[in-house]
Design an enzyme around this catalytic site. Sequence first.
Site, mmCIF file in Angstrom:
data_model
loop_
_atom_site.group_PDB
_atom_site.id
_atom_site.type_symbol
_atom_site.label_atom_id
_atom_site.label_comp_id
_atom_site.label_asym_id
_atom_site.label_seq_id
_atom_site.Cartn_x
_atom_site.Cartn_y
_atom_site.Cartn_z
ATOM 1 N N SER A 1 48.992 30.803 11.889
ATOM 2 C CA SER A 1 47.700 31.340 11.461
ATOM 3 C C SER A 1 47.208 32.289 12.546
ATOM 4 O O SER A 1 47.950 32.627 13.471
ATOM 5 C CB SER A 1 46.685 30.207 11.259
ATOM 6 O OG SER A 1 46.311 29.644 12.504
ATOM 7 N N HIS A 2 45.953 32.706 12.437
ATOM 8 C CA HIS A 2 45.298 33.457 13.502
ATOM 9 C C HIS A 2 44.306 32.581 14.259
ATOM 10 O O HIS A 2 43.412 33.082 14.939
ATOM 11 C CB HIS A 2 44.577 34.687 12.939
ATOM 12 C CG HIS A 2 45.506 35.738 12.411
ATOM 13 N ND1 HIS A 2 45.064 36.926 11.896
ATOM 14 C CD2 HIS A 2 46.865 35.771 12.306
ATOM 15 C CE1 HIS A 2 46.107 37.656 11.491
ATOM 16 N NE2 HIS A 2 47.205 36.966 11.730
ATOM 17 N N GLY A 3 44.456 31.259 14.111
ATOM 18 C CA GLY A 3 43.652 30.331 14.879
ATOM 19 C C GLY A 3 42.281 30.056 14.270
ATOM 20 O O GLY A 3 41.983 30.435 13.139
#
Length: 466
Positions: free
Chosen positions: A296-298
């Site tokens: 993911s992108h966090g």
Amino acid sequence: MLLFRWLLFIWIAVALFSFHSRNVEGRTHFHNKPKSNGSNKKAPVSHSPVHPPSNPLDPDDPGNPKSDPHIFNVKSFGAVGDGSTDDTAAFRSAWKAACAVKSGVLLAPSDCVFKITSTIFSGPCKPGLVFQVDGVLMPPDGPDRWPKSDSKQQWLVFYRLNGMTFTGIGTIEGNGQKWWELPCKPHRGPHGKTLPGPCDSPALIRFFMSSNLVVSGLRIQNSPKFHVKFDGCDGVMIEKLSISSPKLSPNTDGIHIEDTKSVGIYNSVIANGDDCISIGPGCSGVDIENVTCGPSHGISIGSLGVHNSQACVSNIRVRNAFIKESDNGVRIKTWQGGMGSVTGITFENIQMDNVRNCIIIDQYYCFSKRCLNQTSAVLVTDVLYKNIKGTYDGRSPPMHFACSDTVPCTNITLSEVELLPAEGEMVDDPFCWNAYGTQETLTIPPITCLQDGEPHSLSETSIYRC
């Protein structure tokens, strides 16, 4: 002798009748609520809203007097559930019926695949409404199949509801593949370039202007855009969700909240192509615990302050999270020129596994290199990073604090931060710019660029607070 036999028969009959009466009273006393106002009526038996009662008669027959009157099976309203028939009308009819009764349940049963078009399920409804998906629910397959009269911004919308539960053991399938391949999506056009739009893609599930919501148990996957979005809500509990889409699916945030207060996100697993959880402007009182993210992108707060807007975010707590194979770990991102503040943020007990940009504050967030540095900014203050451990992708420093030239980040606290490279040598120069804070313990890698104390211009930052 005849008289004796007759008297014996009468005595036995009286004894049997007395014994039977005592048993009936015992069962009645055990099963029913105490009588009130001298009434002899039994208290009604309420069935669970989650599992329909078994019945030898057809439970899908709306004329069946023994079926639960609170459960509205969409097949009873004409839904076919074969994955190709448009079942929208049946869902709308079942919703209308369930909305009108207390503790009503709209049931999409298992072993069926229901296709419906963009729909707004609106309230207000009677208390205790449940939307239960045990089968598969999905939209039309791609933009070419999307009805021209339907909004391409959203698919399922729940509007003006109080006390609704969205649950089940089923799957919400987004059919997002053809949306991700539009040439206007990032790097999808010829030669890897993004072409001009329009590029509208629907968020899969949106809750709008609603309160006291529960979303639990479902599998939600392959959304064209955001998987689940909360906008203008108050009181949200999210638990035991499984959200998934491919790593390169664009703009597929797992859970996005904005202008929403009092939120709990617990015990969920999210893997997608954008932010695992994104927290937009106007959010406060958000508690996130036992969430696994990645790829993911966090977990991101922002982006905030776009187009010189005001953004206020406060009291966000992320605990006991696991972030793996992600572009970012825990991030705060704001645009130049914004106003407002981000304050009271805690990131605690977080394990990183091969994460790029494990800890990042970026007040220069921009989609291109043409963004200009501006005087105003969203103030970032009172941020705690505690017990953040694991491994990072060595292409970037594991800690990055890029704060505004004129509005510094203040009161950043680091405690028990230990981040090692997943492979290769340690990056020993974390980045800081105009960032102030303290280290309660030494960090790994060491961070020497964080400035002690408070900036001289601190009094001026009060104008940015919300």
